[in-house]
Scaffold this active site. Structure first.
Site, PDB file in Angstrom:
ATOM      1  N   HIS A  99      11.163 -24.732 -60.280  1.00  0.00           N
ATOM      2  CA  HIS A  99      11.329 -26.165 -60.012  1.00  0.00           C
ATOM      3  C   HIS A  99      10.861 -26.978 -61.209  1.00  0.00           C
ATOM      4  O   HIS A  99      10.216 -26.456 -62.119  1.00  0.00           O
ATOM      5  CB  HIS A  99      10.529 -26.579 -58.772  1.00  0.00           C
ATOM      6  CG  HIS A  99       9.047 -26.441 -58.914  1.00  0.00           C
ATOM      7  ND1 HIS A  99       8.402 -25.222 -58.922  1.00  0.00           N
ATOM      8  CD2 HIS A  99       8.072 -27.370 -59.087  1.00  0.00           C
ATOM      9  CE1 HIS A  99       7.095 -25.397 -59.051  1.00  0.00           C
ATOM     10  NE2 HIS A  99       6.871 -26.694 -59.169  1.00  0.00           N
ATOM     11  N   ASP A 101       8.616 -30.543 -61.579  1.00  0.00           N
ATOM     12  CA  ASP A 101       7.804 -31.388 -60.706  1.00  0.00           C
ATOM     13  C   ASP A 101       8.404 -32.779 -60.559  1.00  0.00           C
ATOM     14  O   ASP A 101       8.791 -33.412 -61.539  1.00  0.00           O
ATOM     15  CB  ASP A 101       6.389 -31.536 -61.289  1.00  0.00           C
ATOM     16  CG  ASP A 101       5.608 -30.237 -61.197  1.00  0.00           C
ATOM     17  OD1 ASP A 101       5.877 -29.435 -60.287  1.00  0.00           O
ATOM     18  OD2 ASP A 101       4.713 -30.034 -62.050  1.00  0.00           O
ATOM     19  N   HIS A 255       9.204 -24.426 -63.979  1.00  0.00           N
ATOM     20  CA  HIS A 255       8.083 -23.483 -63.923  1.00  0.00           C
ATOM     21  C   HIS A 255       8.055 -22.796 -62.568  1.00  0.00           C
ATOM     22  O   HIS A 255       8.689 -23.253 -61.606  1.00  0.00           O
ATOM     23  CB  HIS A 255       6.748 -24.153 -64.262  1.00  0.00           C
ATOM     24  CG  HIS A 255       6.406 -25.297 -63.362  1.00  0.00           C
ATOM     25  ND1 HIS A 255       7.009 -26.527 -63.446  1.00  0.00           N
ATOM     26  CD2 HIS A 255       5.521 -25.394 -62.335  1.00  0.00           C
ATOM     27  CE1 HIS A 255       6.528 -27.334 -62.534  1.00  0.00           C
ATOM     28  NE2 HIS A 255       5.621 -26.667 -61.833  1.00  0.00           N
ATOM     29  N   ARG A 270      -4.296 -30.253 -60.882  1.00  0.00           N
ATOM     30  CA  ARG A 270      -3.158 -30.789 -61.647  1.00  0.00           C
ATOM     31  C   ARG A 270      -3.196 -32.314 -61.679  1.00  0.00           C
ATOM     32  O   ARG A 270      -3.451 -32.943 -60.649  1.00  0.00           O
ATOM     33  CB  ARG A 270      -1.838 -30.341 -61.005  1.00  0.00           C
ATOM     34  CG  ARG A 270      -0.623 -30.624 -61.870  1.00  0.00           C
ATOM     35  CD  ARG A 270       0.655 -30.152 -61.209  1.00  0.00           C
ATOM     36  NE  ARG A 270       1.321 -31.254 -60.535  1.00  0.00           N
ATOM     37  CZ  ARG A 270       2.351 -31.116 -59.698  1.00  0.00           C
ATOM     38  NH1 ARG A 270       2.828 -29.907 -59.428  1.00  0.00           N
ATOM     39  NH2 ARG A 270       2.902 -32.151 -59.128  1.00  0.00           N
TER      40      ARG A 270
HETATM   41  C1  SIN Z   1       2.843 -26.186 -59.814  1.00  0.00           C
HETATM   42  O1  SIN Z   1       3.978 -25.938 -59.436  1.00  0.00           O
HETATM   43  O2  SIN Z   1       2.522 -27.278 -60.249  1.00  0.00           O
HETATM   44  C2  SIN Z   1       1.812 -25.079 -59.761  1.00  0.00           C
HETATM   45  C3  SIN Z   1       1.917 -24.125 -60.887  1.00  0.00           C
HETATM   46  C4  SIN Z   1       0.852 -23.068 -60.834  1.00  0.00           C
HETATM   47  O3  SIN Z   1      -0.011 -23.121 -59.965  1.00  0.00           O
HETATM   48  O4  SIN Z   1       0.859 -22.192 -61.694  1.00  0.00           O
END
Ligand code: SIN
Length: 278
Positions: A99, A101, A255, A270
């Site tokens: 995806h 973000d 990612h 995050r």
């Molecule tokens: C996310 O999708 O922001 C999480 C990525 C992760 O935890 O590695």
């Protein structure tokens, strides 16, 4: 003059940056050098950092205003800081699918900055895939067709009451998007505002259909792009240690958080950077 060193880590994207302590006040010159590396390499990594939530916020704010996630509650005293936690008993993880973000918003974020607080003894890596490299590898004919198309994005599937996020609600304070998730139209090919480089901008989590096409009509082309875009040649992989940071460009990078450490705890924080208001 900024003192930082940039080491590319894979062919399509990714660079590790050393020679900087992100917990302190950074000079404008250092921030500019980090920003250059971020737009050039699409995802940058820092190791052996030590950041409080307030310091992570301060670092993030050097790159733009910070987003407050509509469905994942942030920390009580820092709503812009999202805690991404997988408890040993959890089966699913957050972000466990390709995806980008916040593509489900009218104004998607430009970047995400993820800091590792606690990592499993093994596993829990994150994969990244350059959607600029994926776009450039398509035929000229398909590239031209895609440049004339828009797609509809929404959180309605991912954050539905019975959607993938529902099973993570206990550990992560996730609410469901029922009746709340809007649908927003974005070009299927995004032109990076800083580099002019074009990138595919559709993803399996949040892209619902091509504008003006039914879901059934959209599926074969979207499925083709989703398969194409995750090819190994377009990816890099990051193994976390406590204090590691990844800062990725959501305009041109997918990612995927790997879920291969069942029975262990992983705890990340995050912050998500929005574009400057126009
Ligand atoms: C996310 O999708 O922001 C999480 C990525 C992760 O935890 O590695």
């Amino acid at each position: 003059m900024s003192g930082i060193t940039v080491r590319q880590v894979a062919g399509a994207l990714g660079a590790e940056i050393s020679g900087v302590d992100l917990s302190g006040t950074l000079s404008d010159e250092t921030v500019a050098a980090i920003r250059r590396a971020f737009v050039e390499h699409q995802v940058i990594f820092f190791c052996d950092q030590s950041l409080t939530p307030a310091q992570q916020l301060a670092f993030g704010r050097r790159f733009g205003p910070l987003n407050i996630h509509p469905y994942v509650a942030g920390m009580d005293d820092h709503p812009e800081v999202m805690e991404i936690i997988k408890e040993p008993s959890d089966k699913l993880n957050f972000g466990g699918g390709w995806h980008s973000d916040m593509s489900f918003l009218e104004t998607p974020s430009i970047g995400s900055i993820l800091y590792a607080v606690q990592v499993p003894e093994f596993g829990g890596d994150t994969l990244f895939a350059s959607q600029a490299a994926a776009f450039e590898a398509l035929s000229p004919g398909l590239r031209k067709t895609l440049e004339g198309l828009n797609a509809i994005h929404s959180a309605e599937r991912e954050y539905a009451p019975t959607g993938p996020s529902a099973q993570k609600r206990e550990s992560m304070k996730i609410s469901d998007a029922e009746g709340m998730a809007g649908r927003f139209t974005h070009p299927m090919v995004k032109v990076h505002p800083e580099t002019g480089r074009k990138a595919l901008y559709v993803n399996p989590a949040f892209t619902m259909n091509i504008e003006g096409w039914s879901r059934r009509e959209s599926k074969p082309l979207l499925d083709y792009l989703f398969q194409h875009s995750k090819q190994e040649a377009f990816t890099c992989r990051f193994s976390w240690r406590p204090g590691s940071i990844a800062f990725w460009d959501n305009r041109s990078v997918w990612h995927y958080a790997l879920n291969d450490y069942h029975g262990q705890r992983r705890h990340m924080r995050r912050v998500t950077v929005d574009p400057l208001p126009v």
